[in-house]
Write a protein that holds these residues in place. Structure first.
Motif, PDB file in Angstrom:
ATOM      1  N   ALA A  23       3.470  -1.524   5.095  1.00  0.00           N
ATOM      2  CA  ALA A  23       2.021  -1.195   5.312  1.00  0.00           C
ATOM      3  C   ALA A  23       1.665  -0.218   4.428  1.00  0.00           C
ATOM      4  O   ALA A  23       0.444  -0.390   3.786  1.00  0.00           O
ATOM      5  N   GLU A  24       2.333   0.885   4.229  1.00  0.00           N
ATOM      6  CA  GLU A  24       1.812   1.827   3.149  1.00  0.00           C
ATOM      7  C   GLU A  24       1.939   1.338   1.876  1.00  0.00           C
ATOM      8  O   GLU A  24       0.972   1.557   1.340  1.00  0.00           O
ATOM      9  N   ARG A  25       2.675   0.560   1.396  1.00  0.00           N
ATOM     10  CA  ARG A  25       2.457  -0.068   0.070  1.00  0.00           C
ATOM     11  C   ARG A  25       1.451  -1.061   0.063  1.00  0.00           C
ATOM     12  O   ARG A  25       0.799  -1.146  -1.072  1.00  0.00           O
ATOM     13  N   PHE A  26       1.015  -1.624   1.140  1.00  0.00           N
ATOM     14  CA  PHE A  26      -0.107  -2.478   1.060  1.00  0.00           C
ATOM     15  C   PHE A  26      -1.514  -1.856   0.606  1.00  0.00           C
ATOM     16  O   PHE A  26      -2.447  -2.131   0.233  1.00  0.00           O
ATOM     17  N   VAL A  27      -1.348  -0.275   1.440  1.00  0.00           N
ATOM     18  CA  VAL A  27      -2.515   0.460   1.143  1.00  0.00           C
ATOM     19  C   VAL A  27      -2.510   0.953  -0.294  1.00  0.00           C
ATOM     20  O   VAL A  27      -3.464   1.046  -1.036  1.00  0.00           O
ATOM     21  N   SER A  28      -1.313   1.528  -0.786  1.00  0.00           N
ATOM     22  CA  SER A  28      -1.432   1.937  -1.986  1.00  0.00           C
ATOM     23  C   SER A  28      -1.584   1.168  -3.342  1.00  0.00           C
ATOM     24  O   SER A  28      -2.358   1.376  -4.197  1.00  0.00           O
ATOM     25  N   ASP A  29      -0.837  -0.109  -3.049  1.00  0.00           N
ATOM     26  CA  ASP A  29      -0.895  -0.964  -4.166  1.00  0.00           C
ATOM     27  C   ASP A  29      -2.094  -2.046  -4.045  1.00  0.00           C
ATOM     28  O   ASP A  29      -2.393  -2.231  -5.046  1.00  0.00           O
ATOM     29  N   TYR A  30      -2.510  -2.477  -3.121  1.00  0.00           N
ATOM     30  CA  TYR A  30      -3.505  -3.422  -3.071  1.00  0.00           C
ATOM     31  C   TYR A  30      -4.830  -2.690  -2.539  1.00  0.00           C
ATOM     32  O   TYR A  30      -5.861  -3.457  -2.588  1.00  0.00           O
ATOM     33  N   GLY A  31      -4.802  -1.297  -2.569  1.00  0.00           N
ATOM     34  CA  GLY A  31      -6.034  -0.903  -1.746  1.00  0.00           C
ATOM     35  C   GLY A  31      -6.706  -1.339  -0.749  1.00  0.00           C
ATOM     36  O   GLY A  31      -7.868  -1.159  -0.496  1.00  0.00           O
ATOM     37  N   LEU A  32      -5.825  -1.734   0.339  1.00  0.00           N
ATOM     38  CA  LEU A  32      -6.271  -2.402   1.641  1.00  0.00           C
ATOM     39  C   LEU A  32      -6.682  -1.183   2.710  1.00  0.00           C
ATOM     40  O   LEU A  32      -6.000   0.072   2.484  1.00  0.00           O
ATOM     41  N   PRO A  33      -7.656  -1.363   3.469  1.00  0.00           N
ATOM     42  CA  PRO A  33      -7.672  -0.129   4.364  1.00  0.00           C
ATOM     43  C   PRO A  33      -6.433  -0.311   5.405  1.00  0.00           C
ATOM     44  O   PRO A  33      -5.833  -1.434   5.427  1.00  0.00           O
ATOM     45  N   GLU A  34      -6.192   0.589   5.841  1.00  0.00           N
ATOM     46  CA  GLU A  34      -5.010   0.938   6.692  1.00  0.00           C
ATOM     47  C   GLU A  34      -4.739  -0.273   7.863  1.00  0.00           C
ATOM     48  O   GLU A  34      -3.784  -0.707   7.984  1.00  0.00           O
TER      49      GLU A  34
END
Ligand code: ADP
Ligand code: MG
Ligand code: ZN
Length: 476
Positions: free
Chosen positions: A303-314
């Motif tokens: 989940a952290e990587r999805f936020v940092s790599d893909y710029g997704l909301p938490e």
């Protein structure tokens, strides 16, 4: 309510090994009764157990993922009791010296973070199964296929205070075990089973009240229901001046209530003692380190990587990573078309809704990630409208057909040719003289009506931006 609930969970997870814990028999589910058995797991006198190394690795993996300390030396003990599905007369488990101690699990319930203590994880073998639906009123049958299937039991601290927190803990545990590929997590097949310990105490009190234990609840919803019922039942007893008795209870989903199975007085004395047939289990530091380095990315890290790599909301990242196959599907889509938020929206709104209503999971659908990705790309480059996208989406989901093929077969391509759109607009303006008057007299909200009329006339295929532009020009 003047009470606070105290809840602790004991979760049994079947380890996904091919063979059993102490013999080479298959663990496959659904085999013909008593075909996957041998002298060891069917409890023949003198047969000797040999520990399954893969099962130990899986148990260690679970312990590490849950932040436990792996005990270098743990002991298998005999838990003695009689039951027809237990031919040996004892179950091999771990008692005083379990494999894993003192871990934790973080859950978020109603936006609040809570750290749940994991007291211990121990290894044990499963028992067989009694089959009561035999067609004979007076007989039950015994199937020993499940005998000696490897399990881990994960015991939480008495740290949970609401049914939702308990369900969230159980859900998160399942997700982690499935991520680790140490458990299939199939609650219908009994892969994962949960017992809930529930007690009440006056709000603010330190000492725990007497608990009851609800056995083998096999869905998240049932667990919530069962605990909520149990809290209410105990509160009524306490309010009436009574005492809660320590006992084991069963959840009856049909009746929406728990019923007593056995009280503390009827509880077994298992006479645990170290199994003389098995050496102490020694897991050295080197082995632990090797297992640690083989751990996959877990939901939180993902989940952290999805936020940092893909710029997704938490929030999106949480939803998409909760289950491993869904996270994988999303990432496959991104490979096809790099528009993370757009893809996330389609998955979280359309796809998850359809999965839920069709009671399917992501691994069971025909639509491939690159097809969904391509469809979203077609919307973004203006080949189709968002509305047409939804039509294509449903078709892909139903048949697994490529979006290009669907567009061609159904003639769904977006019309961007201004002269074609202009002809339709002129026709509508000529027909809708009253609405044109309204618009000109300042009632500009009829603009939407015109857009809708053009879209309808063109079967939803007109490019909305061009329709807007031409309409505005003509009406003003
Ligand atoms: P057992 O059920 O074998 O007696 P334990 O006494 O270790 O095992 O407790 C099992 C579970 O019950 C643990 O999850 C623990 O957190 C929980 N628990 C212990 N005491 C209470 C209590 N008073 N109320 C609710 N849960 C409790
Ligand atoms: Mg217990
Ligand atoms: Zn066997």
């Amino acid at each position: 309510m003047k009470y606070e609930a105290v809840i602790g969970l004991e979760v049994h997870a079947q380890l996904a090994t091919k063979s059993k814990l102490f013999c080479p028999c298959s663990t496959a589910f659904g085999a013909k009764p008593n075909t996957n058995i041998c002298p060891v797991c069917s409890g023949q006198a003198g047969a000797l157990p040999v520990l399954n190394k893969m099962a130990v690795e899986m148990a260690v993996k679970s312990g590490l993922a849950l932040g436990c300390t792996i005990q270098e030396k743990s002991i298998f003990a005999r838990k003695n009791y009689f039951y027809p599905d237990l031919p040996k007369g004892y179950q091999i488990s771990q008692y005083e010296k379990p494999l894993c101690l003192n871990g934790h699990l973080d859950i978020v319930t109603d936006g609040k973070l809570k750290r749940v203590h994991i007291q211990r994880i121990h290894m044990e073998e499963d028992a067989g199964k009694l089959l009561h639906e035999t067609g004979h009123e007076n007989f039950s049958h015994v199937d020993l296929n499940r005998c000696s299937t490897p399990l881990i039991e994960i015991v939480s601290g008495p740290d949970l205070s609401t049914p939702q927190e308990a369900a969230d803990t159980y859900r998160k545990l399942r997700n982690i075990l499935v991520y680790l590929e140490v458990c299939d997590g199939n609650m219908q097949e009994g892969n994962l089973r949960c017992d809930a310990n529930v007690s009440l105490r006056p709000i603010g009190a330190k000492a725990f009240g007497t608990r009851s234990e609800i056995k083998n609840v096999n869905s998240f919803k049932f667990l919530e229901n069962a605990i909520a019922y149990e809290i209410k039942r105990q509160a009524e007893i306490l309010d009436g001046g009574g005492k809660v008795v320590q006992e084991t209870r069963l959840w009856n989903q049909a009746k929406q209530m728990t019923t007593s199975m056995r009280s503390k007085e009827e509880a077994h004395d298992y006479r645990y003692f170290p199994d003389p047939d098995l050496l102490p289990l020694v897991v050295d530091t080197l082995w632990i380190e090797k297992i640690k380095s083989s751990l996959p990315e877990l939901p939180e890290a993902k989940a952290e990587r999805f936020v940092s790599d893909y710029g997704l909301p938490e929030q999106d990242a949480q939803v998409l990573t909760a289950e491993k196959p869904m996270a994988h599907y999303f990432e496959e889509c991104i490979v096809g078309f790099n528009a993370p938020k757009k893809i996330a929206n389609w998955i979280m709104a359309e796809l998850m809704r359809e999965l839920k209503s069709r009671e399917l999971d992501i691994t069971q659908i025909k639509m491939k990630p690159n097809q969904l990705a391509h469809m979203v790309a077609l919307i973004e480059n203006g080949t189709i409208s968002g509305a047409i996208g939804k039509t294509i989406f449903m078709e892909m989901l139903n048949s697994g057909t490529d979006p290009d093929k669907i567009i061609e077969a159904k003639g769904l391509k977006q019309v961007t040719d201004t002269s074609t759109i202009e002809i339709v607009i002129d026709k509508i303006i000529a027909k809708e003289t009253e609405n044109v008057q309204r618009y000109k007299s300042g009632k500009t909200n009829v603009f939407g009506f015109f857009v809708g009329a053009v879209m309808k006339e063109m079967g939803g295929k007109a490019n909305p931006k061009i329709v807007n532009e031409i309409l505005r020009k003509k009406l003003n």
